[in-house]
Design a protein around this motif. Sequence first.
Motif, PDB file in Angstrom:
ATOM      1  N   CYS A  82      -7.874  10.062 -15.870  1.00 27.35           N
ATOM      2  CA  CYS A  82      -6.986   9.029 -15.869  1.00 27.35           C
ATOM      3  C   CYS A  82      -6.969   8.142 -14.801  1.00 27.35           C
ATOM      4  O   CYS A  82      -6.799   7.119 -14.789  1.00 27.35           O
ATOM      5  N   HIS A  83      -7.224   8.783 -13.438  1.00 23.56           N
ATOM      6  CA  HIS A  83      -7.368   8.086 -12.330  1.00 23.56           C
ATOM      7  C   HIS A  83      -8.747   7.912 -11.895  1.00 23.56           C
ATOM      8  O   HIS A  83      -9.516   8.717 -11.688  1.00 23.56           O
ATOM      9  N   SER A  84      -9.441   6.473 -12.352  1.00 19.70           N
ATOM     10  CA  SER A  84     -10.779   6.177 -11.977  1.00 19.70           C
ATOM     11  C   SER A  84     -11.164   6.423 -10.597  1.00 19.70           C
ATOM     12  O   SER A  84     -12.109   6.340 -10.179  1.00 19.70           O
ATOM     13  N   SER A 110      -4.123   5.226  -6.995  1.00 17.11           N
ATOM     14  CA  SER A 110      -3.477   3.985  -6.951  1.00 17.11           C
ATOM     15  C   SER A 110      -3.213   3.690  -8.672  1.00 17.11           C
ATOM     16  O   SER A 110      -3.765   4.212  -9.474  1.00 17.11           O
ATOM     17  N   GLU A 111      -1.719   3.131  -8.598  1.00 16.73           N
ATOM     18  CA  GLU A 111      -1.180   3.013  -9.795  1.00 16.73           C
ATOM     19  C   GLU A 111      -1.989   2.011 -10.606  1.00 16.73           C
ATOM     20  O   GLU A 111      -1.994   1.884 -12.069  1.00 16.73           O
ATOM     21  N   ASN A 112      -2.998   1.107 -10.098  1.00 18.22           N
ATOM     22  CA  ASN A 112      -3.511   0.102 -10.655  1.00 18.22           C
ATOM     23  C   ASN A 112      -4.934   0.496 -11.175  1.00 18.22           C
ATOM     24  O   ASN A 112      -5.569   0.036 -12.032  1.00 18.22           O
ATOM     25  N   THR A 157       0.827  -1.100   0.015  1.00 15.92           N
ATOM     26  CA  THR A 157       0.066  -0.208  -0.110  1.00 15.92           C
ATOM     27  C   THR A 157       0.895   1.191  -0.100  1.00 15.92           C
ATOM     28  O   THR A 157       1.635   1.415   0.930  1.00 15.92           O
ATOM     29  N   PRO A 158       0.681   2.099  -1.042  1.00 14.49           N
ATOM     30  CA  PRO A 158       1.472   3.254  -1.094  1.00 14.49           C
ATOM     31  C   PRO A 158       1.393   4.154   0.199  1.00 14.49           C
ATOM     32  O   PRO A 158       0.181   4.233   0.707  1.00 14.49           O
ATOM     33  N   VAL A 159       2.531   4.447   1.037  1.00 12.91           N
ATOM     34  CA  VAL A 159       2.287   5.093   2.303  1.00 12.91           C
ATOM     35  C   VAL A 159       1.288   6.278   2.260  1.00 12.91           C
ATOM     36  O   VAL A 159       0.680   6.601   3.205  1.00 12.91           O
ATOM     37  N   GLU A 173       6.307  10.739 -16.996  1.00 13.01           N
ATOM     38  CA  GLU A 173       6.452   9.749 -18.229  1.00 13.01           C
ATOM     39  C   GLU A 173       5.322  10.222 -19.066  1.00 13.01           C
ATOM     40  O   GLU A 173       5.008   9.467 -20.009  1.00 13.01           O
ATOM     41  N   VAL A 174       4.403  11.070 -18.651  1.00 14.74           N
ATOM     42  CA  VAL A 174       3.201  11.380 -19.423  1.00 14.74           C
ATOM     43  C   VAL A 174       3.574  12.457 -20.489  1.00 14.74           C
ATOM     44  O   VAL A 174       3.949  13.502 -19.964  1.00 14.74           O
ATOM     45  N   ARG A 175       3.561  12.176 -21.640  1.00 16.61           N
ATOM     46  CA  ARG A 175       3.961  13.078 -22.720  1.00 16.61           C
ATOM     47  C   ARG A 175       3.308  14.403 -23.054  1.00 16.61           C
ATOM     48  O   ARG A 175       1.971  14.245 -22.605  1.00 16.61           O
TER      49      ARG A 175
HETATM   50  C1  HEC Z   1      -3.171  12.078 -18.411  1.00 11.26           C
HETATM   51  C2  HEC Z   1      -3.428  11.203 -17.540  1.00 11.26           C
HETATM   52  C3  HEC Z   1      -3.431  11.787 -16.008  1.00 11.26           C
HETATM   53  C4  HEC Z   1      -3.881  12.859 -15.403  1.00 11.26           C
HETATM   54  C5  HEC Z   1      -4.827  13.825 -15.810  1.00 11.26           C
HETATM   55  C6  HEC Z   1      -3.466  12.798 -14.006  1.00 11.26           C
HETATM   56  N1  HEC Z   1      -2.438  11.898 -13.833  1.00 11.26           N
HETATM   57 FE1  HEC Z   1      -1.739  10.952 -12.064  1.00 11.26          FE
HETATM   58  N2  HEC Z   1      -0.812   9.604 -13.022  1.00 11.26           N
HETATM   59  C7  HEC Z   1      -0.838   9.223 -14.194  1.00 11.26           C
HETATM   60  C8  HEC Z   1       0.161   8.371 -14.578  1.00 11.26           C
HETATM   61  C9  HEC Z   1       0.622   7.677 -16.204  1.00 11.26           C
HETATM   62  C10 HEC Z   1       1.027   8.178 -13.435  1.00 11.26           C
HETATM   63  C11 HEC Z   1       2.387   7.392 -13.458  1.00 11.26           C
HETATM   64  C12 HEC Z   1       1.857   5.988 -12.856  1.00 11.26           C
HETATM   65  C13 HEC Z   1       3.005   5.118 -12.688  1.00 11.26           C
HETATM   66  O1  HEC Z   1       4.226   5.632 -12.149  1.00 11.26           O
HETATM   67  O2  HEC Z   1       3.087   4.081 -13.198  1.00 11.26           O
HETATM   68  C14 HEC Z   1       0.421   8.980 -12.411  1.00 11.26           C
HETATM   69  C15 HEC Z   1       0.729   9.047 -11.145  1.00 11.26           C
HETATM   70  C16 HEC Z   1       0.233   9.701  -9.997  1.00 11.26           C
HETATM   71  C17 HEC Z   1       0.336   9.517  -8.673  1.00 11.26           C
HETATM   72  C18 HEC Z   1       1.304   8.529  -8.279  1.00 11.26           C
HETATM   73  C19 HEC Z   1       0.767   7.145  -7.926  1.00 11.26           C
HETATM   74  C20 HEC Z   1       1.643   5.888  -7.540  1.00 11.26           C
HETATM   75  O3  HEC Z   1       1.016   5.143  -6.957  1.00 11.26           O
HETATM   76  O4  HEC Z   1       2.741   6.147  -7.656  1.00 11.26           O
HETATM   77  C21 HEC Z   1      -0.390  10.310  -8.028  1.00 11.26           C
HETATM   78  C22 HEC Z   1      -0.412  10.559  -6.524  1.00 11.26           C
HETATM   79  C23 HEC Z   1      -1.166  11.123  -8.830  1.00 11.26           C
HETATM   80  N3  HEC Z   1      -0.970  10.617 -10.257  1.00 11.26           N
HETATM   81  C24 HEC Z   1      -1.895  11.954  -8.659  1.00 11.26           C
HETATM   82  C25 HEC Z   1      -2.886  12.908  -9.559  1.00 11.26           C
HETATM   83  C26 HEC Z   1      -3.515  13.997  -9.307  1.00 11.26           C
HETATM   84  C27 HEC Z   1      -3.934  14.410  -8.141  1.00 11.26           C
HETATM   85  C28 HEC Z   1      -4.022  14.542 -10.462  1.00 11.26           C
HETATM   86  C29 HEC Z   1      -5.035  15.633 -10.786  1.00 11.26           C
HETATM   87  C30 HEC Z   1      -4.576  16.862 -10.002  1.00 11.26           C
HETATM   88  C31 HEC Z   1      -3.437  13.559 -11.731  1.00 11.26           C
HETATM   89  N4  HEC Z   1      -2.671  12.643 -11.208  1.00 11.26           N
HETATM   90  C32 HEC Z   1      -3.734  13.721 -12.835  1.00 11.26           C
HETATM   91  C33 HEC Z   1      -1.798   9.850 -15.298  1.00 11.26           C
HETATM   92  C34 HEC Z   1      -2.552  11.025 -14.933  1.00 11.26           C
END
Ligand code: HEC
Length: 152
Positions: free
Chosen positions: A133-135, A143-145, A15-17, A113-115
Amino acid sequence: MKHKFLLLIFALLVTPVFSAKMGMPSDALKSFETECGSCHMAYPPGLLGQKNWQSIMSGLNKHFGTDASIDAKTHTEISQWLVRNAATRQKYSAIAPDNQITKSAWFIHEHDEVRADIWKRVGVKSPGNCQACHSDAATGGFSENNIRIPAK
Ligand code: HEC
Ligand code: HEC
């Protein structure tokens, strides 16, 4: 018995801290969800530090190009709740430029890593649109999942 114990240890380890702290607190405030969740998602307070939240709350009449003013009583209620639940760990509570979660050092690092073109997809709209992107964004799981990047 021993098996269950090992499973528990494993669950704790994977579980991520930070996820618990990043999520919506269990005492989520109704007024926060209605007032601060109408134009964008109601961002869980653990995504920014105290100073950023205070700064956001003191400038609601000029909020990212819009007027997000609220009555005095609700303002006090939301401000206090945000400060009480703000991020505390150094990584997440460090000052974010322009009060933007999406400009914080941790956000940029987690998303390196997001282009660039992905952020502009119609299905994404802006980096602040977490739930595109984050359901599990609504509950603040992140969560990464539970990441699905829109194809368009
Ligand atoms: C375009 C899609 C996208 C959007 C929009 C986005 N994210 Fe993400 N997020 C990602 C991706 C891809 C990762 C990388 C996951 C990995 O490291 O495998 C990530 C990783 C994360 C992580 C780390 C997760 C982990 O377990 O390592 C957090 C926290 C997070 N995002 C929060 C946010 C928050 C808060 C927002 C809005 C303010 C947001 N993200 C918007 C795609 C997105
Ligand atoms: C009238 C619409 C509206 C209301 C109401 C509103 N906001 Fe916003 N908010 C915006 C806009 C527009 C942006 C900029 C979004 C972007 O660039 O993706 C924004 C951005 C933000 C950001 C930065 C997100 C990022 O990019 O990292 C935070 C934090 C935020 N709002 C908090 C709040 C809080 C707290 C409330 C309630 C007191 C609130 N907002 C109410 C319109 C609104």
